[in-house]
Scaffold this active site. Sequence first.
Site, PDB file in Angstrom:
ATOM      1  CD  GLU A   5      -1.239  -6.557   4.350  1.00 34.39           C
ATOM      2  OE1 GLU A   5      -0.862  -6.664   3.157  1.00 34.39           O
ATOM      3  OE2 GLU A   5      -1.600  -5.470   4.852  1.00 34.39           O
ATOM      4  CB  CYS A  39      -0.960  -0.052   1.196  1.00 39.10           C
ATOM      5  SG  CYS A  39      -2.389   1.012   0.994  1.00 39.10           S
ATOM      6  CG  HIS A  91      -3.623  -3.748   2.541  1.00 38.97           C
ATOM      7  ND1 HIS A  91      -2.658  -3.309   3.419  1.00 38.97           N
ATOM      8  CD2 HIS A  91      -4.321  -2.649   2.172  1.00 38.97           C
ATOM      9  CE1 HIS A  91      -2.772  -2.001   3.581  1.00 38.97           C
ATOM     10  NE2 HIS A  91      -3.774  -1.576   2.841  1.00 38.97           N
TER      11      HIS A  91
END
Length: 462
Positions: free
Chosen positions: A378, A241, A376
């Site tokens: 993750e 990001c 994102h």
Amino acid sequence: MLFIEALRQFQFITKESMAFIHVSLVPILGADAEQKTKPTQHSIKELRSLGISPDMIICRSKEPLHDTTVQKLSIFCQVEASHILTIHDVSNIYHVPLLLARQNMHVLLQQKFNLASPAPDLTSWQELALTVDRLESQPQHTIVIVGKYTGLQDSYLSVLKSVKHSAILLQANVNITWVEASDLQKDTEAENPTAYSKAWELLKSAAGILVPGGFGNRGIEGKIAAARYARENKVPYLGLCLGMQVMVIEYARHVLNVKNANSVEFDDGCEAVVVFMPEINPLVMGGTMRLGARPTTISATLPTSERSIASRIYNLDQNSDVLERHRHRYEVNPEYIERVQNAGLFFSGVDDRNERMEIAELPQSQHPYYLGSQYHPELKSRPGRPSPPVFGFVATAIGQPEKISEAGVLWQAHEAKLKAARNTSPAKTTRNSLLSPATSALGKRRARSMSNGMDSVKLQLE
Ligand SMILES: *[C@@H]1O[C@H](CO)[C@@H](O)[C@H](O)[C@H]1NC(C)=O
């Protein structure tokens, strides 16, 4: 309180598809190491006074509970002894599901929900937990996360976990160390030279540098300095990001020579390399983000005719879409895209309308792993199924770049499974059978959000 009241009322709609599990601490105190049940008794009493009776109690404790402790809890809390489970301290968190399975939690839930599902096969999970135990004795690789550590650990938890998931699949012992971004800045050098040199020493010891998302002005120059260091010294870098925007700002400043390049988020009067997204009203905060799962189209090859890193990590051999989760207000300024790419930093992933830059990377002939994503990644990482961009980063950092497609292989297999599940009638999938037929609309919604990789809602009863 609001949540508890909502849950209480929910019981009137769908009691048969809800289970209340109260998680409580059982401290061990005194010379005789007594397991104290009073805190649990009190919290259960409180919960009942709010109209909720737990189906199960899970006790956190240093040691396994004694039978006498369980009996005591059972009598005073009016919950059957078989429904009182313990999670005592274990060597790593992945042992917890095994611990619950040994106490028959799955059987209790099957009974509660009237499910006829087979006993879970936890063989591979057990393997995972034992692997993590084993890794601790192996040589360490340091991954440095450059961010605002203090007070914000929770917001970085998924980043942290995604690195762990990757390390486990690679059977590598990764030490994640934090460097406060502002400590890398020139102003810190003047104010606190010790912190400054310590931060740089740590950064320079890193096998990989990760710059996660973040809000607010503080530390932005430190993040840019970290990105520059990683680029110039060919240290594997992952930008998430803001961490991707930082790559582009850094490149504009030091390669394109746009001295004043920045994001309008931090500097109104800058050369705006990162801008507010046009459809978002800058005057209204909250609810104005680009949120949730959205497709990114990945180019298999870069303008240099090299294969893109993005396509390698997702294991794609042609231009294809991946669905990842977003949460941002700013984006790379479209006016800079051509200049940045002409100078050698490529956008190998764009949104489905070819308007938003989603992935930036340097070709592998220039750098072993210099990649950032606007989304994102993750958030979709799971134990046993790590996020491809994070995995590619960790694999390169620990010196196993030949493995960077491995998470992509698992990713593709999982996406295919989800697609197959979507194509069969939702009512027939196992996931939906977990939910009451009376709530099939909710079920469908939930199934959809799960397939988007959303975590189930976590409610805290304390
Ligand atoms: C991880 O690395 C840091 C910095 O080098 C070090 O201070 C710390 O002790 C290491 N952690 C472990 C668990 O070894």
